[in-house]
Design a protein around this motif. Structure first.
Motif, PDB file in Angstrom:
ATOM      1  N   GLU A 244      25.502 -48.729  27.456  1.00  0.00           N
ATOM      2  CA  GLU A 244      25.751 -48.078  26.167  1.00  0.00           C
ATOM      3  C   GLU A 244      27.052 -48.557  25.546  1.00  0.00           C
ATOM      4  OE1 GLU A 244      24.682 -45.607  23.068  1.00  0.00           O
ATOM      5  OE2 GLU A 244      23.533 -46.210  24.839  1.00  0.00           O
ATOM      6  N   ARG A 245      28.063 -48.741  26.403  1.00  0.00           N
ATOM      7  CA  ARG A 245      29.342 -49.228  25.887  1.00  0.00           C
ATOM      8  C   ARG A 245      29.205 -50.624  25.270  1.00  0.00           C
ATOM      9  NH1 ARG A 245      33.338 -52.433  27.396  1.00  0.00           N
ATOM     10  NH2 ARG A 245      32.275 -52.989  29.327  1.00  0.00           N
ATOM     11  N   LYS A 247      26.514 -51.919  23.972  1.00  0.00           N
ATOM     12  CA  LYS A 247      25.790 -51.790  22.705  1.00  0.00           C
ATOM     13  C   LYS A 247      26.717 -51.371  21.562  1.00  0.00           C
ATOM     14  CE  LYS A 247      21.234 -50.700  24.599  1.00  0.00           C
ATOM     15  NZ  LYS A 247      20.166 -49.664  24.677  1.00  0.00           N
ATOM     16  N   LEU A 248      27.593 -50.401  21.826  1.00  0.00           N
ATOM     17  CA  LEU A 248      28.518 -49.895  20.820  1.00  0.00           C
ATOM     18  C   LEU A 248      29.521 -50.964  20.405  1.00  0.00           C
ATOM     19  CD1 LEU A 248      29.152 -46.279  22.173  1.00  0.00           C
ATOM     20  CD2 LEU A 248      27.839 -46.928  20.147  1.00  0.00           C
ATOM     21  N   ARG A 251      27.810 -53.343  18.143  1.00  0.00           N
ATOM     22  CA  ARG A 251      27.604 -52.725  16.821  1.00  0.00           C
ATOM     23  C   ARG A 251      28.923 -52.689  16.043  1.00  0.00           C
ATOM     24  NH1 ARG A 251      25.567 -46.529  15.742  1.00  0.00           N
ATOM     25  NH2 ARG A 251      25.556 -46.676  13.427  1.00  0.00           N
ATOM     26  N   SER A 265      31.937 -45.996  13.885  1.00  0.00           N
ATOM     27  CA  SER A 265      31.827 -46.680  15.193  1.00  0.00           C
ATOM     28  C   SER A 265      32.978 -46.279  16.106  1.00  0.00           C
ATOM     29  CB  SER A 265      31.828 -48.198  14.980  1.00  0.00           C
ATOM     30  OG  SER A 265      30.695 -48.586  14.255  1.00  0.00           O
ATOM     31  N   GLU A 268      32.277 -42.963  17.481  1.00  0.00           N
ATOM     32  CA  GLU A 268      31.250 -43.077  18.532  1.00  0.00           C
ATOM     33  C   GLU A 268      31.828 -43.673  19.822  1.00  0.00           C
ATOM     34  OE1 GLU A 268      28.088 -45.286  16.832  1.00  0.00           O
ATOM     35  OE2 GLU A 268      27.300 -43.586  15.658  1.00  0.00           O
ATOM     36  N   ILE A 269      32.778 -44.668  19.592  1.00  0.00           N
ATOM     37  CA  ILE A 269      33.395 -45.282  20.785  1.00  0.00           C
ATOM     38  C   ILE A 269      34.241 -44.241  21.532  1.00  0.00           C
ATOM     39  CG2 ILE A 269      35.120 -46.963  21.517  1.00  0.00           C
ATOM     40  CD1 ILE A 269      34.041 -48.788  19.290  1.00  0.00           C
ATOM     41  N   ASN A 272      32.075 -42.054  23.289  1.00  0.00           N
ATOM     42  CA  ASN A 272      31.527 -42.746  24.462  1.00  0.00           C
ATOM     43  C   ASN A 272      32.548 -42.809  25.582  1.00  0.00           C
ATOM     44  OD1 ASN A 272      31.220 -45.757  25.792  1.00  0.00           O
ATOM     45  ND2 ASN A 272      29.265 -44.669  25.574  1.00  0.00           N
TER      46      ASN A 272
END
Length: 545
Positions: A244-245, A247-248, A251, A265, A268-269, A272
């Motif tokens: 997941e990290r 992917k972020l 992005r 982002s 979201e990071i 995360n």
């Protein structure tokens, strides 16, 4: 009590006297009593006649070797009558002393016939004889005192009475022995039953132990599987978060131009990263839980090893209880983890069952021990009666291999030999006197409870009692009188230490002289039955005559 046969004396004169008494059925006053007449008396100040005391006359007769038990002067209204009764023991030795007493006066011309002829009118010496039927029937104060608590009996009548008593004693002892043997067999049967019960309990305990080990192994396997599941889950979570990290991050690189998108982002990071931190904390907690289970597993393993070591040192029942207690403690430590409740309930039920079996088993063992102690007391009492029978009937058992041995008594022969060897050229009487003095001294040393000339030797790995070669008394004895006397003293002291260490005096014991050991009750019983058979055969033979 010696058996009264015709062996009432050792000399030929005594034997002929007894044979003549038996043949003519001459009756004596029983218990044996002699009569001394013509005792010199004098008138005291009060006008009464007085003479020599009974104790003085008894001491004189003892010095002559007649060994009376009592001398009783006969008194009348005037005082000392000039007569005295001489009482002897009731056994064969007493009869021999009485006959020797009579022969002594008769050979000196001062017997009964001399008295009846009136010889006493010509001298002032005493006259003496053994009382018979005519003395018993005598009138006056002398006859009255002779009759008192006495009877007339012939030697043959006394023999028959003693033989009847002997037969009855042997029969009673035989019946007592048979009853005790039956009691012994019953106790042995009960001991066998108890042994079978113990074996059954031991097998049941073994089965419980095996079940317990299997359950412990199952619990260890479950802990290991749990630990593996925690590790696998941790690795999977970390892998998912890492994906997941990535992917972020991809992005974020794609939308870096769009500030709003970048802020989104960034948030979201951060979320995360926060999730990863929480996941790490969760993983750390999982690792701690795994380590905790691992430590519990190691403690459990150590407890099992400790209990297996105790299994070789204590009794089986106590170990089983300790094992269950240990298992309960382990379960309590693991109360916060995943615990098999069914296993805990099963262990608690097993513990209660073992405690109940332990209490029942201890009660049964206590009961059997008490009965065994009672049986042992009865056997000791029977053994004392046997020793008394052997002592009182030496003529019956003299030829048997089972005889009474006085444990701790010194043999005088080695002392006489050693003293004669040391006093070469000296007189025999002097050597024997010195030997008796030396033997008397060492009897006191052997009976001294504070003197212990032994030590414990463990040189070959087995503890045993040996003679202390540094004991000063034994060293001096050995140097002065030689090896044989030294061995005799050591033997007597060993027997005292073994059979009567607290009292220090000689004790009697039934001994198998053929095998040189303590006689068993079975051996003693065989001899008793043999004697009984002999006595009964003699009785039947006499009846047929």
């Amino acid at each position: 009590m010696e058996k009264q046969k015709l062996s009432l004396g050792d000399s030929s004169g005594e034997t002929s006297e007894v044979k003549r008494s038996v043949c003519t059925e001459e009756k004596f006053v029983w218990p044996w009593v002699g009569l001394v007449a013509n005792i010199q008396t004098e008138v005291d100040k009060t006008g009464r006649r007085v003479g020599r005391s009974g104790s003085t006359l008894r001491d004189e007769l003892i010095q002559k070797g007649f060994n009376p038990t009592r001398v009783q002067p006969i008194w009348n209204f005037k005082g000392h009558s000039g007569f005295a009764l001489v009482e002897f023991t009731k056994d064969i030795k007493g009869f021999e002393n009485a006959m020797n007493f009579e022969r002594s006066y008769k050979s000196d011309g001062h017997g009964k016939k001399d008295w009846e002829k009136g010889v006493h009118l010509r001298d002032d010496k005493p006259y003496g004889w053994v009382c018979r039927e005519d003395d018993y029937n005598r009138s006056g104060i002398v006859g009255k005192n002779v009759k008192k608590k006495r009877d007339l009996k012939s030697v043959s009548q006394l023999q028959e009475e003693e033989e009847r008593k002997m037969v009855q004693l042997v029969e009673n002892m035989s019946q007592s022995i048979e009853m005790k043997m039956i009691s012994k067999q019953e106790l042995e049967h009960k001991v066998d039953e108890t042994s079978r019960v113990l074996q059954s309990v031991e097998f049941h305990n073994y089965q419980l132990n095996q079940t317990y080990k299997q359950e412990v192994e199952k619990m260890q396997t479950n802990l290991h599987d749990l630990y593996q599941q925690i590790i696998i889950g941790h690795e999977k979570s970390m892998s998912d978060l890492e994906t997941e990290r990535e992917k972020l991050e991809n992005r974020a690189r794609q939308i870096c131009i769009d500030e709003a998108e970048m802020e989104k982002s960034r948030l979201e990071i951060e979320m995360n990263q926060k999730a990863m931190l929480e996941q790490n904390e969760a993983n750390m907690e999982a690792m701690k839980l795994a380590e905790k289970h691992q430590k519990e597993k190691e403690k459990l393993h150590e407890k099992i090893m400790e209990m297996e070591a105790k299994l070789n040192e204590t009794q089986e029942l106590e170990l089983e209880i300790e094992k269950l207690k240990g298992s309960s403690n382990v379960m309590k430590h693991m109360a916060d983890g995943d615990v098999d409740v069914e296993l805990m309930e099963k262990m608690a039920k097993t513990q209660m069952e073992l405690e109940a079996r332990e209490a029942a088993l201890y009660d049964k063992i206590k009961s059997v021990t008490q009965k065994e102690r009672m049986a042992n007391d009865e056997f000791q009492e029977a053994r004392k009666e046997m020793i008394q029978f052997w002592n009182e009937n030496e003529d019956l058992v003299s030829g048997e291999k089972i005889r009474v041995k006085r444990m701790g008594q010194l043999d005088t022969k080695p002392f006489v030999v050693a003293v004669k060897k040391k006093l070469r050229g000296g007189s025999r009487a002097k050597a024997e006197l010195k030997a008796m003095e030396l033997c008397s001294f060492w009897e006191g040393q052997v009976g001294d409870v504070h003197w212990y000339p032994f030590k414990v030797d463990e040189s070959d790995g087995i503890a045993k009692i040996v003679v202390d070669n540094k004991d000063e008394k034994l060293i001096k004895l050995k140097d002065a009188y030689g090896e044989e006397l030294y061995k005799e003293v050591v033997r007597a002291k060993r027997e005292i230490v073994e059979y009567n260490p607290s009292g220090g005096y000689v004790v009697s014991e039934l001994w198998n002289f053929e095998k040189n050991r303590k006689a068993t009750m079975e051996e003693v019983t065989d001899v008793m039955l043999k004697i009984r058979k002999t006595v009964v055969a003699m009785k039947n033979k006499r009846k047929r005559r």
